[in-house]
Design a protein around this motif. Structure first.
Motif, mmCIF file in Angstrom:
data_model
loop_
_atom_site.group_PDB
_atom_site.id
_atom_site.type_symbol
_atom_site.label_atom_id
_atom_site.label_comp_id
_atom_site.label_asym_id
_atom_site.label_seq_id
_atom_site.Cartn_x
_atom_site.Cartn_y
_atom_site.Cartn_z
ATOM 1 N N SER A 116 21.858 -7.158 -30.748
ATOM 2 C CA SER A 116 21.318 -8.076 -31.731
ATOM 3 C C SER A 116 22.174 -8.088 -32.990
ATOM 4 O O SER A 116 22.472 -9.137 -33.559
ATOM 5 C CB SER A 116 19.881 -7.686 -32.071
ATOM 6 O OG SER A 116 19.354 -8.538 -33.062
ATOM 7 N N GLY A 117 22.587 -6.910 -33.446
ATOM 8 C CA GLY A 117 23.425 -6.827 -34.627
ATOM 9 C C GLY A 117 24.757 -7.506 -34.437
ATOM 10 O O GLY A 117 25.251 -8.226 -35.300
ATOM 11 N N ARG A 118 25.373 -7.308 -33.285
ATOM 12 C CA ARG A 118 26.658 -7.944 -33.005
ATOM 13 C C ARG A 118 26.522 -9.459 -32.920
ATOM 14 O O ARG A 118 27.393 -10.199 -33.369
ATOM 15 C CB ARG A 118 27.247 -7.375 -31.719
ATOM 16 C CG ARG A 118 27.870 -5.998 -31.888
ATOM 17 C CD ARG A 118 28.416 -5.458 -30.595
ATOM 18 N NE ARG A 118 27.346 -5.007 -29.711
ATOM 19 C CZ ARG A 118 27.552 -4.558 -28.476
ATOM 20 N NH1 ARG A 118 28.764 -4.546 -27.978
ATOM 21 N NH2 ARG A 118 26.552 -4.156 -27.742
ATOM 22 N N ALA A 119 25.400 -9.928 -32.349
ATOM 23 C CA ALA A 119 25.204 -11.372 -32.241
ATOM 24 C C ALA A 119 25.100 -12.008 -33.621
ATOM 25 O O ALA A 119 25.697 -13.046 -33.889
ATOM 26 C CB ALA A 119 23.947 -11.662 -31.417
ATOM 27 N N LEU A 120 24.329 -11.374 -34.508
ATOM 28 C CA LEU A 120 24.165 -11.923 -35.841
ATOM 29 C C LEU A 120 25.478 -11.866 -36.606
ATOM 30 O O LEU A 120 25.841 -12.791 -37.325
ATOM 31 C CB LEU A 120 23.070 -11.159 -36.588
ATOM 32 C CG LEU A 120 22.688 -11.695 -37.968
ATOM 33 C CD1 LEU A 120 22.334 -13.178 -37.876
ATOM 34 C CD2 LEU A 120 21.529 -10.905 -38.532
ATOM 35 N N ALA A 121 26.224 -10.768 -36.439
ATOM 36 C CA ALA A 121 27.511 -10.661 -37.116
ATOM 37 C C ALA A 121 28.460 -11.745 -36.653
ATOM 38 O O ALA A 121 29.195 -12.337 -37.436
ATOM 39 C CB ALA A 121 28.115 -9.282 -36.861
ATOM 40 N N CYS A 122 28.463 -12.032 -35.355
ATOM 41 C CA CYS A 122 29.327 -13.086 -34.813
ATOM 42 C C CYS A 122 28.957 -14.426 -35.416
ATOM 43 O O CYS A 122 29.815 -15.204 -35.820
ATOM 44 C CB CYS A 122 29.195 -13.137 -33.301
ATOM 45 S SG CYS A 122 30.152 -14.445 -32.504
ATOM 46 N N SER A 123 27.661 -14.715 -35.505
ATOM 47 C CA SER A 123 27.228 -15.981 -36.062
ATOM 48 C C SER A 123 27.587 -16.088 -37.529
ATOM 49 O O SER A 123 28.079 -17.105 -37.992
ATOM 50 C CB SER A 123 25.708 -16.140 -35.882
ATOM 51 O OG SER A 123 25.260 -17.328 -36.488
ATOM 52 N N GLN A 124 27.368 -15.004 -38.279
ATOM 53 C CA GLN A 124 27.674 -15.043 -39.698
ATOM 54 C C GLN A 124 29.169 -15.201 -39.946
ATOM 55 O O GLN A 124 29.587 -15.821 -40.909
ATOM 56 C CB GLN A 124 27.155 -13.788 -40.377
ATOM 57 C CG GLN A 124 25.644 -13.778 -40.547
ATOM 58 C CD GLN A 124 25.205 -12.592 -41.380
ATOM 59 O OE1 GLN A 124 25.667 -11.487 -41.177
ATOM 60 N NE2 GLN A 124 24.314 -12.831 -42.316
ATOM 61 N N ALA A 125 29.983 -14.612 -39.100
ATOM 62 C CA ALA A 125 31.428 -14.739 -39.249
ATOM 63 C C ALA A 125 31.911 -16.135 -38.904
ATOM 64 O O ALA A 125 33.041 -16.490 -39.182
ATOM 65 C CB ALA A 125 32.140 -13.716 -38.366
ATOM 66 N N ASP A 126 31.029 -16.938 -38.285
ATOM 67 C CA ASP A 126 31.357 -18.308 -37.913
ATOM 68 C C ASP A 126 32.634 -18.361 -37.094
ATOM 69 O O ASP A 126 33.599 -19.040 -37.434
ATOM 70 C CB ASP A 126 31.461 -19.202 -39.152
ATOM 71 C CG ASP A 126 31.319 -20.682 -38.785
ATOM 72 O OD1 ASP A 126 31.089 -20.971 -37.603
ATOM 73 O OD2 ASP A 126 31.451 -21.529 -39.677
ATOM 74 N N THR A 127 32.617 -17.641 -35.994
ATOM 75 C CA THR A 127 33.713 -17.599 -35.037
ATOM 76 C C THR A 127 33.271 -18.264 -33.748
ATOM 77 O O THR A 127 32.114 -18.158 -33.355
ATOM 78 C CB THR A 127 34.132 -16.136 -34.791
ATOM 79 O OG1 THR A 127 34.821 -15.661 -35.954
ATOM 80 C CG2 THR A 127 35.022 -15.993 -33.581
ATOM 81 N N GLY A 128 34.185 -18.931 -33.083
ATOM 82 C CA GLY A 128 33.845 -19.634 -31.859
ATOM 83 C C GLY A 128 33.388 -18.710 -30.749
ATOM 84 O O GLY A 128 32.259 -18.800 -30.264
ATOM 85 N N ILE A 129 34.269 -17.799 -30.335
ATOM 86 C CA ILE A 129 33.947 -16.838 -29.274
ATOM 87 C C ILE A 129 34.234 -15.442 -29.797
ATOM 88 O O ILE A 129 35.347 -15.147 -30.222
ATOM 89 C CB ILE A 129 34.772 -17.100 -27.999
ATOM 90 C CG1 ILE A 129 34.519 -18.512 -27.463
ATOM 91 C CG2 ILE A 129 34.449 -16.061 -26.933
ATOM 92 C CD1 ILE A 129 35.417 -18.887 -26.288
ATOM 93 N N CYS A 130 33.227 -14.572 -29.770
ATOM 94 C CA CYS A 130 33.373 -13.169 -30.135
ATOM 95 C C CYS A 130 33.287 -12.321 -28.874
ATOM 96 O O CYS A 130 32.344 -12.486 -28.090
ATOM 97 C CB CYS A 130 32.279 -12.736 -31.097
ATOM 98 S SG CYS A 130 32.394 -13.466 -32.729
ATOM 99 N N VAL A 131 34.241 -11.419 -28.700
ATOM 100 C CA VAL A 131 34.187 -10.434 -27.615
ATOM 101 C C VAL A 131 34.135 -9.077 -28.296
ATOM 102 O O VAL A 131 35.120 -8.637 -28.886
ATOM 103 C CB VAL A 131 35.403 -10.532 -26.690
ATOM 104 C CG1 VAL A 131 35.248 -9.589 -25.506
ATOM 105 C CG2 VAL A 131 35.611 -11.968 -26.216
#
Length: 381
Positions: A116-131
């Motif tokens: 959950s934390g990684r998902a929110l961080a990815c969204s906040q960073a506004d990146t297309g694809i996060c791995v």
């Protein structure tokens, strides 16, 4: 319900999943079992995608486009993800983006605090694809193939704590920081991609982005046959060792290839840069607190050691920046020297102020059998 969303129910044993326009790529990723292949059909998808397991994400090149979400959610406070530094840039408050243009189905996998934390961080960073993996459990064998990621405020593709990540035939364009970027990762393969018009580097490989420190061993990462154009810097490799950058085409950037080290131990370097075509990287980029203006830069080594630069074709890189020219060994801003590098068998022509330049007090650097017309100091051609 799952079938209507274009993904298979979690009980299915099928290894292949398809996502159609109007469906959510993230739903398919959540439902996928390790090793599955997700095929994203032609169309435009407005979402951020987070991958934390082994899988293949495959599209149809320029016909499969991932763009920023169009539906904003309530602003949230900064979140510290469970994986330190996973976002690749400081997390700031402000309007976060929804993970998809339509409400996602409940994922089949458990929504652990770390995920959950990684998902929110990815969204906040506004990146297309996060791995994103963790230090304890890197994500292994993720393959991203034949997709377009365009217009994100931060990065097109961002990876942290991965092993054997493969990014091939991806178009990453017009993103606010990096086109394709990786940190804290090993054995990455970046091949046949196009990174264009990104605000920073088209391709960026680093040890970490949230702290200083010695170079890390990539265990043989490969940057091969990519096309980099219109970026601030085509390829940046920062504080890493043991990789190869070859067969790439770099033109129209402010700078071509940067190898960046510092005073940390081990030093950056132990890499090969060969058979690249680096022509007319004459776009002008204003300097910042870390770098001067950048224009007309072919290859720069700063704070690098034991790096071989050979058999490259470097022409027409012209500018008035301290970094301008064909191949430049530049003194590090933090005092690290270039040592024991070999510059040989390159064609370096029509670059200004010089085709070859060796600055600073580094020792053991060799310039051998290069075809060039001018050098600083004189006599290296």
């Amino acid at each position: 319900m799952a079938a209507g969303l274009g993904v298979l129910a979690p009980s299915s044993a099928a290894a292949g999943r398809r996502v159609h326009p109007g469906d959510s790529i993230q739903d398919a990723v959540n439902y996928a079992r390790p090793g599955d292949t997700i095929t994203v059909m032609p169309g435009t998808y407005y979402e951020n995608v987070l991958i934390t397991k082994r899988l293949t994400l495959r599209g149809y090149g320029a016909r499969t486009v991932i763009r920023p979400p169009v539906t904003a959610v309530t602003p949230v406070a900064p979140v510290t993800p469970q994986a330190p530094g996973a976002t690749g840039a400081p997390v700031t408050s402000g309007a976060a983006q929804a993970p998809a243009a339509k409400p996602p189905a409940k994922p089949a996998t458990s929504d652990t605090p770390a995920t959950s934390g990684r998902a929110l961080a990815c969204s906040q960073a506004d990146t297309g694809i996060c791995v994103m993996g963790t230090a304890e459990q890197p994500v292994v064998d993720v393959d991203i193939h034949s997709l377009t990621v365009s217009g994100f405020k931060r990065n097109g593709i961002w990876a942290s704590y991965t092993d054997r990540l493969s990014v091939q035939r991806v178009i990453s364009e017009k993103n606010g920081t990096w086109g394709i970027a990786q940190e804290r990762s090993t054995r990455g393969l970046f091949r046949d991609n196009t990174a264009r018009d990104n605000a920073e580097s088209g391709l960026f490989i680093a040890n970490t982005v949230d702290r200083e420190g010695g170079a890390t061993d990539t265990l043989g990462a490969v940057v091969r046959r990519n096309t980099l154009t219109g970026n601030r810097i085509g390829v940046t490799v920062r504080r890493v060792r043991n990789l190869s950058v070859y067969g790439n085409n770099l033109t129209g950037n402010c700078g071509g290839i940067f190898v960046v080290g510092d005073e940390g131990e081990p030093g950056a370097g132990d890499m090969t840069i060969r058979n690249n075509r680096i022509h007319e990287n004459n776009k002008f980029c204003k300097g910042n607190s870390r770098l001067p203006d950048i224009q007309g830069v072919g290859i720069v080594l700063t704070g690098a050691e034991e790096t071989v630069v050979r058999s490259n074709d470097i022409r027409g890189n012209v500018g008035a920046s301290p970094l301008s020219g064909g191949i430049l060994l530049f003194k590090s801003f933090v005092g690290a020297t270039n040592t024991d590098n070999v510059i040989r068998d390159n064609v370096v022509r029509d670059n200004k102020p010089a085709d070859l330049a060796n600055q600073g007090t580094g020792t053991g650097n060799q310039f051998v059998n290069n075809r060039c017309a001018s050098s600083v100091p004189a006599g290296m051609c």
